[in-house]
Enzyme design. Structure first.
Site, short mmCIF file in Angstrom:
data_model
loop_
_atom_site.label_atom_id
_atom_site.label_comp_id
_atom_site.label_asym_id
_atom_site.label_seq_id
_atom_site.Cartn_x
_atom_site.Cartn_y
_atom_site.Cartn_z
N MET A 1 -0.15 -7.87 91.26
CA MET A 1 0.89 -7.12 91.71
C MET A 1 0.34 -5.78 91.79
SD MET A 1 3.51 -8.70 91.91
CE MET A 1 5.00 -7.93 91.31
N CYS A 2 0.96 -4.55 91.98
CA CYS A 2 0.58 -3.09 92.36
C CYS A 2 1.16 -2.29 91.15
CB CYS A 2 0.84 -2.76 93.75
SG CYS A 2 0.47 -3.96 95.02
N GLN A 3 1.02 -1.05 91.27
CA GLN A 3 1.61 -0.02 90.16
C GLN A 3 2.07 0.85 91.23
OE1 GLN A 3 0.82 1.02 86.43
NE2 GLN A 3 -0.15 -1.23 86.03
N HIS A 77 0.30 4.96 94.85
CA HIS A 77 0.32 3.29 94.78
C HIS A 77 -1.25 2.83 94.58
CE1 HIS A 77 0.27 -0.87 96.45
NE2 HIS A 77 1.62 -0.90 96.03
N ASN A 108 6.37 -2.37 94.74
CA ASN A 108 5.71 -3.22 93.84
C ASN A 108 6.38 -4.56 93.95
OD1 ASN A 108 6.55 -4.36 91.30
ND2 ASN A 108 4.47 -3.60 90.89
#
Lengths: 255, 255
Positions: A1-3, A77, A108
């Site tokens: 996943m991303c932030q 991001h 996200n």
């Protein structure tokens, strides 16, 4: 996943302190090392900077910290690739133009694009579910309002409807801006914080760095910071699940 | 007036040497000090960097020379403002998305926009005649080809027709790229140069700097450089007035 990270400020401001902690999560204090990007609005113009390197080791990140100007809106991001190869084309934020405005978007979560329609007017350049969803949002706005930009109330209402439709295909946490307003949507995890008078002290959670905001701000400064996970020991609040949130002039507004 | 720079290369390459001379014209060896910008295509993705500072004194220019990657296409512009205020919004290159491609455009010259139609699908964010013209070019492409990208021959022919129409409203020197091909149009001043095997030596005209390209290139490297005025003591050729020129894989192709 991303932030995700977002800022909406009443007056042009630098995001240096919060950004410092955020960018360390790209390969140093966390695992989001598959590229990063930032959209900095100087006035209404969007300077979009993308780097495939981990943000914690990126010369571009250093340059931004040293030289970038003040912004009223920022979207950033850090990526941990789930859909789409590791390449600049698949790094967020994405940028498109609508109504003479520069729109930027970072996501996200994971969406099952087979459950979503294909974008019509706004088409993706890369392979991510995120850019696909961004194009659908803009398609929806264009299809609803045509060539005339709506006011904030109508815009927010339509974005909320579009976000709900897209979120049915998976997890849809996003930050979106046109250089004037910041819109967010939470499916799983998203927090926000307002910094305003009287300003206090804060410490980053990702490195031993503190700041006394009262020494760097004036009485009428006011800003919102949005982040996937809190970046400091300040009073972060979770955003409501399944809702669009709207920020203008450094505060949360009803939508 | 402004100055233009373009590159189209068979293989990803760095433009450092020619760029060095070009950027000095932004406030050091020439008067184009009202901002500058560069579109660097890393693969097909466009990194667009804009700075209101004179390029000769820009920290961003330094950063690009030190850290930017290799590109197959580049467009750069140094500005001396004639229409539109001095602001990042009015700095070239401009960027838009069409057919999942990132299009960038920079212009030199003056157009009387009162003699041009208003753009319909692609709308300007700033106040320049240049962005207006760019939007008209993309409007024309979209109106002719719809949602399906054409091949190079059809694309070139349509761009040539559109450029002729717009050039009737004034002076229309431009460089345009979609990350694969480079298109140029000359009204008043535009030159080009091919660097290919056997590579030789060159000296910048703007500063005492020389290079032996045979030491930095392989036998199968090949690139085109386009500039308003020659940058080196190499064999620059003027482009034909009133014509679109097309460059692909580091060479000029018939259109």
């Amino acid at each position: 996943m991303c932030q995700l990270l977002g800022m909406n400020s009443l007056k042009p401001a630098r995001l240096s302190f919060s950004l410092e902690g955020f960018l360390r999560r790209g390969g140093e204090t966390d695992e989001h090392a598959d590229g990063w990007g930032i959209a900095l609005y100087e006035d209404r113009r969007c300077q979009l900077l993308i780097d495939e390197l981990p943000s914690a080791r990126s010369p571009l990140a250093e340059w931004i910290q040293l030289y970038s100007g003040r912004s009223r809106n920022v979207i950033a991001h850090i990526r941990k690739a789930t859909q789409g190869s590791i390449s600049a084309t698949n790094c967020h934020p994405f940028l498109r133009h609508l109504w003479g405005q520069e729109w930027s978007f970072a996501h996200n979560g994971n969406l099952d694009v087979s459950k979503l329609p294909a974008p019509v007017c706004f088409t993706p350049c890369g392979q991510t579910d995120s850019e696909h969803a961004f194009c659908l949002l803009l398609d929806g706005l264009f299809s609803r309002f045509g060539r005339q930009a709506p006011g904030l109330a109508q815009l927010s209402q339509t974005l909320a409807e579009l976000a709900r439709l897209i979120a049915a295909a998976g997890s849809f946490n996003f930050v979106l801006s046109n250089g004037e307003w910041l819109f967010t949507h939470r499916s799983t995890e998203l927090h926000y914080l307002q910094r305003a008078y009287p300003f206090g002290r804060a410490h980053l959670l990702d490195c031993p760095l503190g700041i006394d905001f009262s020494r760097h701000n004036e009485q009428d400064d006011r800003m919102i910071i949005v982040a996937t996970r809190p970046l400091t020991d300040e009073h972060w609040q979770p955003l409501p699940v399944g809702e669009l949130a709207v920020f203008a002039e450094g505060r949360r507004v009803a939508c």
